[in-house]
Design a protein around this motif. Structure first.
Motif, short mmCIF file in Angstrom:
data_model
loop_
_atom_site.label_atom_id
_atom_site.label_comp_id
_atom_site.label_asym_id
_atom_site.label_seq_id
_atom_site.Cartn_x
_atom_site.Cartn_y
_atom_site.Cartn_z
N LYS A 74 -41.33 149.14 -72.25
CA LYS A 74 -41.37 147.88 -73.00
C LYS A 74 -41.04 148.02 -74.48
N GLY A 75 -40.83 149.22 -74.96
CA GLY A 75 -40.61 149.42 -76.39
C GLY A 75 -39.44 150.32 -76.67
N ALA A 76 -39.45 150.90 -77.89
CA ALA A 76 -38.40 151.84 -78.29
C ALA A 76 -38.68 153.22 -77.69
N GLY A 77 -37.63 154.00 -77.58
CA GLY A 77 -37.79 155.35 -77.04
C GLY A 77 -38.36 156.31 -78.07
N ILE A 78 -37.61 156.59 -79.14
CA ILE A 78 -38.04 157.49 -80.21
C ILE A 78 -37.75 156.83 -81.55
N GLY A 107 -31.78 146.57 -75.83
CA GLY A 107 -31.64 146.80 -77.26
C GLY A 107 -30.44 147.66 -77.59
N SER A 108 -30.53 148.34 -78.76
CA SER A 108 -29.47 149.22 -79.21
C SER A 108 -29.68 150.64 -78.68
N GLY A 109 -28.61 151.41 -78.68
CA GLY A 109 -28.70 152.78 -78.18
C GLY A 109 -29.25 153.74 -79.22
N VAL A 110 -28.45 154.02 -80.26
CA VAL A 110 -28.84 154.98 -81.30
C VAL A 110 -28.60 154.36 -82.67
N ILE A 111 -29.62 154.39 -83.53
CA ILE A 111 -29.49 154.03 -84.94
C ILE A 111 -29.86 155.27 -85.75
N ALA A 112 -28.94 155.75 -86.59
CA ALA A 112 -29.19 156.94 -87.40
C ALA A 112 -28.64 156.70 -88.79
N HIS A 113 -29.54 156.55 -89.78
CA HIS A 113 -29.16 156.20 -91.14
C HIS A 113 -29.77 157.18 -92.14
N SER A 114 -28.94 157.70 -93.04
CA SER A 114 -29.41 158.45 -94.20
C SER A 114 -28.74 157.85 -95.43
N LYS A 115 -29.55 157.36 -96.36
CA LYS A 115 -28.98 156.72 -97.55
C LYS A 115 -28.34 157.73 -98.50
N GLY A 116 -28.83 158.99 -98.49
CA GLY A 116 -28.33 159.93 -99.48
C GLY A 116 -27.81 161.24 -98.94
N PRO A 158 -34.32 156.78 -71.72
CA PRO A 158 -34.18 155.39 -71.27
C PRO A 158 -35.30 154.53 -71.86
N SER A 159 -34.94 153.35 -72.39
CA SER A 159 -35.93 152.47 -72.98
C SER A 159 -35.49 151.03 -72.84
N GLU A 160 -36.44 150.10 -73.07
CA GLU A 160 -36.07 148.69 -73.04
C GLU A 160 -35.47 148.27 -74.39
N LEU A 161 -36.10 148.68 -75.49
CA LEU A 161 -35.59 148.35 -76.81
C LEU A 161 -34.74 149.50 -77.33
N THR A 162 -34.64 149.66 -78.64
CA THR A 162 -33.80 150.73 -79.20
C THR A 162 -34.23 152.09 -78.66
N ALA A 163 -33.27 152.85 -78.14
CA ALA A 163 -33.61 154.14 -77.56
C ALA A 163 -33.99 155.16 -78.63
N ILE A 164 -33.18 155.27 -79.71
CA ILE A 164 -33.45 156.23 -80.77
C ILE A 164 -33.20 155.57 -82.12
#
Length: 218
Positions: A16-20, A64-73, A37-43
């Motif tokens: 029911k939630g995000a994976g990691i 949801g989305s598969g992978v979101i990976a953000h580094s601002k710097g 495998p997840s219902e919402l964002t996986a990672i």
């Protein structure tokens, strides 16, 4: 402000939630797992200043989305075997470094953008198998570095196939088999660099087959 290290030897399942979700303000983030495998964002991995490294086998998000990976710097590296998502497939952004996205198999996004990769101060390298997307299949932007895209066949049902824009650097696009898109099949811009496109059959229903504009390249 510390580093985050997630290392799972087997699968991570969320009904029911995000994976990691792995986040920190200034440290590095490392995520390793088998299938997620997840219902919402996986990672979801993020850091203001640290390096992001994600290494996972198969990613599945049913709503949801598969992978979101953000580094601002700093830089971001994502390595997957395959991905299926309902919304955006892969959203990778590095504000202060390079981006490396490597998917051995196929990537499918049913109702979102398949892959979005942005590098603020470094090169952007994407290698994937076949891409199928409800919206734009592959979006790549670099403000200070070259873009290299190597993919399998690309299909976009209601958006662009490939959209690549490098403000300072070359753009190299290699799509095996070909591209089918509702809008532009391949759209490439290089403000201060050259553009190279190598592909098979190109089909656009309502846009340009191939649009390539190099303002100041050889």
């Amino acid at each position: 402000n510390g580093a985050v290290n997630v290392d799972v030897a087997t699968n991570v399942l969320s009904h029911k939630g995000a994976g990691i979700v792995a986040q920190t303000l200034s440290g590095d983030v490392t995520v390793k797992a088998d299938d997620v495998p997840s219902e919402l964002t996986a990672i979801d991995a993020s850091s203001n200043d640290g390096i992001i490294t994600v290494t996972v086998a198969d990613v599945l998000s049913s709503a949801g989305s598969g992978v979101i990976a953000h580094s601002k710097g700093n830089s971001v590296s994502v390595t997957l075997d395959s991905l299926v998502s309902q919304l955006d497939g892969i959203d990778v952004a590095a504000g202060g470094g390079s981006v490396v996205l490597d998917v051995e198999g196929t990537v499918t996004s049913n109702a979102g953008t398949r892959g979005s990769a942005e590098a603020g101060n470094g090169t952007l390298d994407v290698t994937t198998g076949a891409i199928t997307s409800g919206l734009d299949a592959l979006y790549a932007y670099s403000s200070n570095g070259a873009i290299t895209l190597t993919t399998g066949e690309i299909t976009s049902y209601s958006g662009n196939g490939v959209f690549a824009n490098a403000l300072s650097g070359n753009v190299d696009i290699d799509v095996a088999t070909g591209v089918t898109a509702e809008l532009d099949a391949i759209h490439a811009e290089a403000s201060d660099g050259a553009i190279t496109i190598d592909t098979g059959t190109v089909l656009s229903n309502k846009g340009e087959g191939i649009y390539a504009q190099a303002d100041n390249g050889l």
